[in-house]
Design a protein around this motif. Structure first.
Motif, PDB file in Angstrom:
ATOM      1  N   ILE A   1      11.933   6.963  -4.966  1.00  0.00           N
ATOM      2  CA  ILE A   1      11.554   5.713  -5.671  1.00  0.00           C
ATOM      3  C   ILE A   1      10.026   5.865  -6.100  1.00  0.00           C
ATOM      4  CG2 ILE A   1      11.379   3.144  -5.573  1.00  0.00           C
ATOM      5  CD1 ILE A   1      14.283   4.217  -5.317  1.00  0.00           C
ATOM      6  N   SER A   2       9.604   5.338  -7.207  1.00  0.00           N
ATOM      7  CA  SER A   2       8.266   5.119  -7.384  1.00  0.00           C
ATOM      8  C   SER A   2       7.958   3.565  -7.835  1.00  0.00           C
ATOM      9  CB  SER A   2       7.966   5.934  -8.774  1.00  0.00           C
ATOM     10  OG  SER A   2       8.629   5.360  -9.896  1.00  0.00           O
ATOM     11  N   ARG A   3       6.671   3.284  -8.049  1.00  0.00           N
ATOM     12  CA  ARG A   3       6.182   1.992  -8.301  1.00  0.00           C
ATOM     13  C   ARG A   3       6.961   1.636  -9.752  1.00  0.00           C
ATOM     14  NH1 ARG A   3       1.027   1.759  -7.099  1.00  0.00           N
ATOM     15  NH2 ARG A   3       1.428  -0.114  -5.730  1.00  0.00           N
TER      16      ARG A   3
ATOM     17  N   GLN B   1       8.513  -2.564   6.973  1.00  0.00           N
ATOM     18  CA  GLN B   1       7.957  -2.752   8.244  1.00  0.00           C
ATOM     19  C   GLN B   1       7.622  -4.292   8.381  1.00  0.00           C
ATOM     20  OE1 GLN B   1       5.087   0.669   8.402  1.00  0.00           O
ATOM     21  NE2 GLN B   1       6.414   1.488   9.987  1.00  0.00           N
ATOM     22  N   ALA B   2       6.801  -4.765   7.389  1.00  0.00           N
ATOM     23  CA  ALA B   2       6.667  -6.567   7.465  1.00  0.00           C
ATOM     24  C   ALA B   2       7.911  -7.187   7.723  1.00  0.00           C
ATOM     25  CB  ALA B   2       5.771  -6.739   6.388  1.00  0.00           C
TER      26      ALA B   2
ATOM     27  N   PHE C   1       9.053   2.145   0.086  1.00  0.00           N
ATOM     28  CA  PHE C   1       9.324   0.773   0.556  1.00  0.00           C
ATOM     29  C   PHE C   1       8.634   0.637   2.139  1.00  0.00           C
ATOM     30  CE2 PHE C   1      13.377   0.290  -2.112  1.00  0.00           C
ATOM     31  CZ  PHE C   1      12.713   0.088  -3.433  1.00  0.00           C
ATOM     32  N   LEU C   2       8.291   1.412   2.704  1.00  0.00           N
ATOM     33  CA  LEU C   2       8.190   1.473   4.044  1.00  0.00           C
ATOM     34  C   LEU C   2       7.205   0.385   4.621  1.00  0.00           C
ATOM     35  CD1 LEU C   2       8.432   2.707   6.734  1.00  0.00           C
ATOM     36  CD2 LEU C   2       6.415   4.197   6.477  1.00  0.00           C
TER      37      LEU C   2
ATOM     38  N   ASP D   1       0.698  -1.189   0.026  1.00  0.00           N
ATOM     39  CA  ASP D   1      -0.126  -0.074  -0.072  1.00  0.00           C
ATOM     40  C   ASP D   1       0.948   1.258  -0.042  1.00  0.00           C
ATOM     41  OD1 ASP D   1      -2.395  -1.607  -0.083  1.00  0.00           O
ATOM     42  OD2 ASP D   1      -2.588  -1.344   2.253  1.00  0.00           O
ATOM     43  N   SER D   2       2.179   1.458   0.699  1.00  0.00           N
ATOM     44  CA  SER D   2       2.822   2.355   0.620  1.00  0.00           C
ATOM     45  C   SER D   2       3.375   2.772  -0.486  1.00  0.00           C
ATOM     46  CB  SER D   2       4.109   2.086   1.508  1.00  0.00           C
ATOM     47  OG  SER D   2       4.826   0.889   1.291  1.00  0.00           O
ATOM     48  N   TYR D   3       3.350   2.086  -1.594  1.00  0.00           N
ATOM     49  CA  TYR D   3       3.845   2.574  -3.154  1.00  0.00           C
ATOM     50  C   TYR D   3       2.659   3.532  -3.531  1.00  0.00           C
ATOM     51  CZ  TYR D   3       7.338  -0.793  -4.039  1.00  0.00           C
ATOM     52  OH  TYR D   3       8.627  -1.408  -4.004  1.00  0.00           O
ATOM     53  N   ASP D   4       1.334   3.339  -3.092  1.00  0.00           N
ATOM     54  CA  ASP D   4       0.367   4.527  -3.488  1.00  0.00           C
ATOM     55  C   ASP D   4       0.248   5.716  -2.442  1.00  0.00           C
ATOM     56  OD1 ASP D   4      -0.592   3.158  -5.608  1.00  0.00           O
ATOM     57  OD2 ASP D   4      -1.570   1.647  -4.369  1.00  0.00           O
TER      58      ASP D   4
END
Length: 262
Positions: A158-160, A209-210, A204-205, A146-149
């Motif tokens: 960085i982007s998707r 975190q995962a 990438f966050l 989800d963090s990519y959005d």
């Protein structure tokens, strides 16, 4: 994945070139302190010890020790798992030198490679690094988090699309879930003490975190998320106080676990 070029005047230790297990590397020696194998970022496609020289020389100074920055093979000419093979060869050679504990550090793709190296060592039944210091590690080649959005407008690096481009050059899509390509999906049993530093504004966050949550189950991770920071802000240490602080924290972490390593 972003590569910052800093002029020669921004570091004061001259590197020496040598090979580790047949893989070229730059060696920075600043004293008898901890020994570190450093794996640079660049999406497994760009970057080199030269592009990260200002960072690795700074780390050597902070540690008053020795940092070996590995010039591992890059895609698309040398796709996955070439980088993992080079890291293993270098680790084997370096860990055999003097019988001292060796830490592994890396940023972005280099952080993911440090995790892949650790998993590969575990699969062989070999001793892991003394500790890991990971700066904004790229732990999943997939770009579905989800963090990519959510953070797309906040991440200047960085982007998707960028991550997906580098991921495809490094490995075909059907291999993106393999643990040595994407450590997020691998077995973290036996990981050493691990420091992860991430920016609160990097796409990438969520993956970071995962991955940290999985390590936390084994009680081996220290996760530091800097809310206002971006992907691998450490590269800007000559100009950014937050970067200098992060590198100093990483050096203290490595020193602490260097002393306690058997």
């Amino acid at each position: 994945m972003f590569i910052l070029h800093i002029s020669r005047g921004d570091f004061s230790i001259s590197p020496l070139t040598r090979a580790l297990g047949g893989v070229p590397a730059e060696r920075f020696h600043a004293g008898p302190g901890p020994c570190v194998l450093y794996l640079h970022g660049g999406g497994y496609v760009i970057g080199s010890p030269h592009s990260h020289r200002h960072l690795t020389s700074r780390l050597a100074q902070l540690l008053e020790g020795e940092v070996f920055s590995l010039d591992y093979r890059l895609a698309p000419e040398a796709p996955y798992p070439a980088a993992v093979e080079d890291a293993l060869a270098a680790w084997t050679a370096l860990s055999a030198m003097g019988g001292r504990p060796v830490a592994v550090a890396g940023d972005s793709a280099g952080g993911g490679l440090a995790c892949a190296l650790t998993m590969a060592l575990a699969a062989r039944g070999e001793t892991p690094p003394a500790c890991l210091a990971l700066f904004s590690p790229w732990v999943s080649l997939k770009t579905s988090a989800d963090s990519y959005d959510r953070l797309a407008a906040l991440d200047p690096m960085i982007s998707r699309a960028t991550a997906g481009f580098f991921a495809r050059l490094y490995a075909p899509g059907e291999r993106h879930g393999e643990p040595l390509a994407s450590p997020l999906y691998g077995d973290v049993t036996g990981f050493p003490p691990t420091l992860i530093q991430a920016g609160g504004r990097e796409v990438f966050l969520d993956d970071i975190q995962a991955f940290a949550a999985r390590l936390q189950q084994n009680g081996v991770v220290e996760l530091s998320v800097q809310p206002e920071m971006f992907h691998v802000w450490h590269l800007y240490w000559p100009r950014l106080a937050e970067a200098r602080a992060a590198l100093a924290d990483a050096a203290r972490f490595i020193e602490r676990h260097h002393r306690t390593s058997p």
